[in-house]
Scaffold this motif. Structure first.
Motif, short mmCIF file in Angstrom:
data_model
loop_
_atom_site.label_atom_id
_atom_site.label_comp_id
_atom_site.label_asym_id
_atom_site.label_seq_id
_atom_site.Cartn_x
_atom_site.Cartn_y
_atom_site.Cartn_z
N GLU A 186 0.64 -1.30 0.04
CA GLU A 186 0.17 -0.32 -0.25
C GLU A 186 0.68 1.56 -0.12
OE1 GLU A 186 -3.02 2.52 -0.14
OE2 GLU A 186 -3.22 0.46 -0.10
N HIS B 49 3.35 7.53 -17.31
CA HIS B 49 2.84 6.61 -16.08
C HIS B 49 2.19 5.54 -15.89
CE1 HIS B 49 -1.43 6.26 -14.86
NE2 HIS B 49 -1.44 6.97 -13.52
N ARG C 125 2.16 2.05 -3.84
CA ARG C 125 1.11 2.35 -4.22
C ARG C 125 0.99 3.53 -4.21
NH1 ARG C 125 -1.52 -1.37 -6.47
NH2 ARG C 125 -1.82 -3.77 -5.74
N GLN C 126 1.33 4.20 -3.15
CA GLN C 126 1.01 5.41 -2.69
C GLN C 126 2.14 6.51 -3.26
OE1 GLN C 126 0.58 6.42 1.65
NE2 GLN C 126 -1.54 5.10 1.69
N GLY D 2 4.25 2.83 -13.20
CA GLY D 2 3.79 2.14 -12.68
C GLY D 2 4.43 0.42 -12.46
N GLN E 211 3.24 10.45 -10.19
CA GLN E 211 2.40 9.61 -11.34
C GLN E 211 1.56 11.36 -11.50
OE1 GLN E 211 0.22 6.76 -10.95
NE2 GLN E 211 1.42 5.07 -12.76
N MET E 212 1.30 11.80 -9.80
CA MET E 212 1.11 13.36 -10.24
C MET E 212 1.77 14.22 -10.28
SD MET E 212 -1.68 12.95 -6.53
CE MET E 212 -2.71 11.58 -6.41
N GLU F 79 1.42 6.84 -7.01
CA GLU F 79 0.16 7.35 -7.11
C GLU F 79 1.15 8.73 -7.64
OE1 GLU F 79 -2.97 7.12 -4.40
OE2 GLU F 79 -3.07 5.15 -5.41
#
Length: 229
Positions: free
Chosen positions: A89, A212, A92-93, A216, A99-100, A96
């Motif tokens: 998790e 992106h 994943r954060q 990932g 990617q932002m 994210e």
């Protein structure tokens, strides 16, 4: 968990001839942790590492203390250092947030990609491919970081580069060692050159989509998990 067998299995080369022993050791151990060569929870001792690098304990201790500050390891009283854990998790954060931050930069660069850094970036992309083909994970990770930092620096935002670099330090690519020689690692490596082609062609949407997807991989291929085609 006993860290000695794990250390013996790693490709830690003698550092005695290097000009900056601490930095050499720090980079090698960090690469082993990020790539999963030193798994979360592994206990490593300064004497064991010093023996592997064929150096005194002092530069090893300095390197480990710095890695502690960066969050790679935590001290264990009278035993050494334990590799810290990063959950799926948390990964994943991290992905994210990256990617932002990074995808919009790539989109903007495609609109006006400067000529000056192109040769340098192409050279870095070529070196990433070569490191992948040679199975040299420390070199692969080092040049990959250099490529992304150089690309992001074109935004002119040094704070953004610093934040992304810090996020990368928190990343664990636990499936990377198993990817050696795989089509996935080759494809991931070649995405750097593909990205440059898109940037030079001014294809903003395609470049952003590739970046992106590339980031990932941290929670896909590089975590030992399948990805959608």
């Amino acid at each position: 968990m006993n860290g000695v067998p794990m250390i013996d299995a790693l490709d830690f080369r003698p550092a005695a001839q290097q000009s900056n022993l601490r930095a050499t050791i720090e980079d090698s151990v960090a690469a082993a942790i990020v790539s999963g060569g030193l798994a979360a929870g592994t206990l490593v001792s300064v004497p064991a590492l010093a023996a592997r690098f064929e150096v005194s304990a002092t530069p090893v201790r300095e390197a480990m203390l710095n890695l502690e500050k960066l969050g790679f390891v935590e001290p264990v009283r009278n035993k050494g250092f334990r590799v810290t854990h990063v959950s799926v998790e948390e990964l994943r954060q991290i992905v994210e947030v990256r990617q932002m931050l990074e995808v919009p930069v790539v989109r903007e660069l495609a609109a006006d990609f400067p000529d000056a850094p192109r040769t340098e970036l192409r050279d870095l992309a070529t070196r990433i491919d070569a490191a992948s083909a040679a199975g040299d994970l420390p070199l692969y990770l080092a040049v990959d970081i250099e490529f992304h930092e150089r690309l992001l620096s074109l935004s002119g935002n040094a704070r953004l580069v610093s934040i992304v670099t810090a996020l990368r330090r928190q990343t664990r690519l636990t499936g990377l060692t198993e990817m050696l020689g795989s089509e996935e690692l080759t494809a991931s490596a070649r995405e750097h050159a593909d990205l440059l082609v898109l940037l030079e062609a001014g294809k903003a949407d395609e470049a952003a989509e590739l970046m992106h997807r590339h980031i990932g991989h941290v929670v896909g291929w590089w975590a030992g998990l399948p990805e959608e085609a």
